[in-house]
Design a protein around this motif. Structure first.
Motif, PDB file in Angstrom:
ATOM      1  N   LYS A   5       0.846  -1.185   0.000  1.00  0.00           N
ATOM      2  CA  LYS A   5       0.000   0.000   0.000  1.00  0.00           C
ATOM      3  C   LYS A   5       0.886   1.241   0.000  1.00  0.00           C
ATOM      4  O   LYS A   5       1.930   1.270   0.631  1.00  0.00           O
ATOM      5  CB  LYS A   5      -0.892   0.007   1.235  1.00  0.00           C
ATOM      6  N   ALA A   6       0.461   2.268  -0.698  1.00  0.00           N
ATOM      7  CA  ALA A   6       1.231   3.513  -0.719  1.00  0.00           C
ATOM      8  C   ALA A   6       0.288   4.687  -0.877  1.00  0.00           C
ATOM      9  O   ALA A   6      -0.713   4.604  -1.575  1.00  0.00           O
ATOM     10  CB  ALA A   6       2.235   3.496  -1.857  1.00  0.00           C
ATOM     11  N   THR A   7       0.617   5.781  -0.223  1.00  0.00           N
ATOM     12  CA  THR A   7      -0.067   7.057  -0.404  1.00  0.00           C
ATOM     13  C   THR A   7       1.000   8.049  -0.827  1.00  0.00           C
ATOM     14  O   THR A   7       1.985   8.243  -0.111  1.00  0.00           O
ATOM     15  CB  THR A   7      -0.747   7.511   0.899  1.00  0.00           C
ATOM     16  N   LEU A   8       0.823   8.642  -1.995  1.00  0.00           N
ATOM     17  CA  LEU A   8       1.835   9.525  -2.549  1.00  0.00           C
ATOM     18  C   LEU A   8       1.238  10.897  -2.830  1.00  0.00           C
ATOM     19  O   LEU A   8       0.071  11.012  -3.173  1.00  0.00           O
ATOM     20  CB  LEU A   8       2.379   8.922  -3.847  1.00  0.00           C
ATOM     21  N   ASP A   9       2.053  11.933  -2.701  1.00  0.00           N
ATOM     22  CA  ASP A   9       1.635  13.307  -2.969  1.00  0.00           C
ATOM     23  C   ASP A   9       2.241  13.719  -4.299  1.00  0.00           C
ATOM     24  O   ASP A   9       3.472  13.801  -4.436  1.00  0.00           O
ATOM     25  CB  ASP A   9       2.115  14.214  -1.843  1.00  0.00           C
ATOM     26  N   LEU A  10       1.415  13.972  -5.297  1.00  0.00           N
ATOM     27  CA  LEU A  10       1.882  14.337  -6.621  1.00  0.00           C
ATOM     28  C   LEU A  10       2.759  15.589  -6.596  1.00  0.00           C
ATOM     29  O   LEU A  10       3.677  15.734  -7.399  1.00  0.00           O
ATOM     30  CB  LEU A  10       0.689  14.549  -7.561  1.00  0.00           C
ATOM     31  N   ASP A  11       2.523  16.486  -5.646  1.00  0.00           N
ATOM     32  CA  ASP A  11       3.328  17.700  -5.542  1.00  0.00           C
ATOM     33  C   ASP A  11       4.796  17.374  -5.287  1.00  0.00           C
ATOM     34  O   ASP A  11       5.684  18.062  -5.787  1.00  0.00           O
ATOM     35  CB  ASP A  11       2.787  18.615  -4.443  1.00  0.00           C
ATOM     36  N   ASP A  12       5.083  16.311  -4.534  1.00  0.00           N
ATOM     37  CA  ASP A  12       6.475  15.910  -4.303  1.00  0.00           C
ATOM     38  C   ASP A  12       7.165  15.577  -5.624  1.00  0.00           C
ATOM     39  O   ASP A  12       8.327  15.931  -5.844  1.00  0.00           O
ATOM     40  CB  ASP A  12       6.541  14.696  -3.378  1.00  0.00           C
ATOM     41  N   PHE A  13       6.454  14.896  -6.515  1.00  0.00           N
ATOM     42  CA  PHE A  13       7.021  14.523  -7.808  1.00  0.00           C
ATOM     43  C   PHE A  13       7.200  15.733  -8.713  1.00  0.00           C
ATOM     44  O   PHE A  13       8.231  15.882  -9.357  1.00  0.00           O
ATOM     45  CB  PHE A  13       6.144  13.473  -8.491  1.00  0.00           C
ATOM     46  N   THR A  14       6.203  16.595  -8.774  1.00  0.00           N
ATOM     47  CA  THR A  14       6.311  17.762  -9.649  1.00  0.00           C
ATOM     48  C   THR A  14       7.405  18.713  -9.160  1.00  0.00           C
ATOM     49  O   THR A  14       8.147  19.267  -9.969  1.00  0.00           O
ATOM     50  CB  THR A  14       4.971  18.505  -9.792  1.00  0.00           C
ATOM     51  N   GLN A  15       7.546  18.877  -7.852  1.00  0.00           N
ATOM     52  CA  GLN A  15       8.601  19.747  -7.326  1.00  0.00           C
ATOM     53  C   GLN A  15       9.981  19.157  -7.609  1.00  0.00           C
ATOM     54  O   GLN A  15      10.937  19.900  -7.862  1.00  0.00           O
ATOM     55  CB  GLN A  15       8.402  19.994  -5.832  1.00  0.00           C
TER      56      GLN A  15
ATOM     57  N   GLU B 275      -5.213  -4.107  -6.810  1.00  0.00           N
ATOM     58  CA  GLU B 275      -6.606  -4.225  -6.376  1.00  0.00           C
ATOM     59  C   GLU B 275      -7.322  -2.881  -6.402  1.00  0.00           C
ATOM     60  O   GLU B 275      -8.531  -2.830  -6.515  1.00  0.00           O
ATOM     61  CB  GLU B 275      -6.658  -4.821  -4.965  1.00  0.00           C
ATOM     62  N   ALA B 276      -6.566  -1.796  -6.268  1.00  0.00           N
ATOM     63  CA  ALA B 276      -7.213  -0.477  -6.256  1.00  0.00           C
ATOM     64  C   ALA B 276      -6.194   0.576  -6.651  1.00  0.00           C
ATOM     65  O   ALA B 276      -4.998   0.449  -6.373  1.00  0.00           O
ATOM     66  CB  ALA B 276      -7.773  -0.167  -4.883  1.00  0.00           C
ATOM     67  N   TYR B 277      -6.702   1.621  -7.288  1.00  0.00           N
ATOM     68  CA  TYR B 277      -5.880   2.760  -7.690  1.00  0.00           C
ATOM     69  C   TYR B 277      -6.820   3.961  -7.719  1.00  0.00           C
ATOM     70  O   TYR B 277      -7.875   3.904  -8.339  1.00  0.00           O
ATOM     71  CB  TYR B 277      -5.282   2.493  -9.068  1.00  0.00           C
ATOM     72  N   SER B 278      -6.457   5.014  -7.020  1.00  0.00           N
ATOM     73  CA  SER B 278      -7.333   6.183  -7.017  1.00  0.00           C
ATOM     74  C   SER B 278      -6.497   7.451  -6.904  1.00  0.00           C
ATOM     75  O   SER B 278      -5.336   7.409  -6.506  1.00  0.00           O
ATOM     76  CB  SER B 278      -8.323   6.121  -5.856  1.00  0.00           C
ATOM     77  N   VAL B 279      -7.098   8.562  -7.283  1.00  0.00           N
ATOM     78  CA  VAL B 279      -6.463   9.866  -7.212  1.00  0.00           C
ATOM     79  C   VAL B 279      -7.433  10.842  -6.568  1.00  0.00           C
ATOM     80  O   VAL B 279      -8.585  10.903  -6.938  1.00  0.00           O
ATOM     81  CB  VAL B 279      -6.094  10.368  -8.633  1.00  0.00           C
TER      82      VAL B 279
END
Length: 66
Positions: free
Chosen positions: A16-26, A59-63
């Motif tokens: 399981k992972a929760t990621l913040d897209l802002d970390d990637f864009t920065q 099993e799941a993917y969401s944004v």
């Protein structure tokens, strides 16, 4: 179409992972790969086997935006 694609590779196994897209864009902005005047038009999640064989069952993917 001439779109640039930037990929990030996760180096650890997880269920399981929760990621913040802002970390990637920065990170892309810091590396001068994405300008301040650009925006992300899409995101994807998936796997690629780089060595040997492998399998991933998603099993799941969401944004969440906002």
């Amino acid at each position: 179409m001439g779109w640039k694609v930037h990929s990030f590779v996760r180096r650890t196994n997880t269920t399981k992972a929760t990621l913040d897209l802002d970390d990637f864009t920065q990170a892309l902005v810091r590396r001068n790969l994405l300008g301040h005047d650009k925006y992300v038009s899409g995101i994807e999640s998936g796997t690629e086997v780089f060595k040997g064989t492998g399998r991933l069952d998603t099993e799941a993917y969401s944004v969440n935006i906002g």
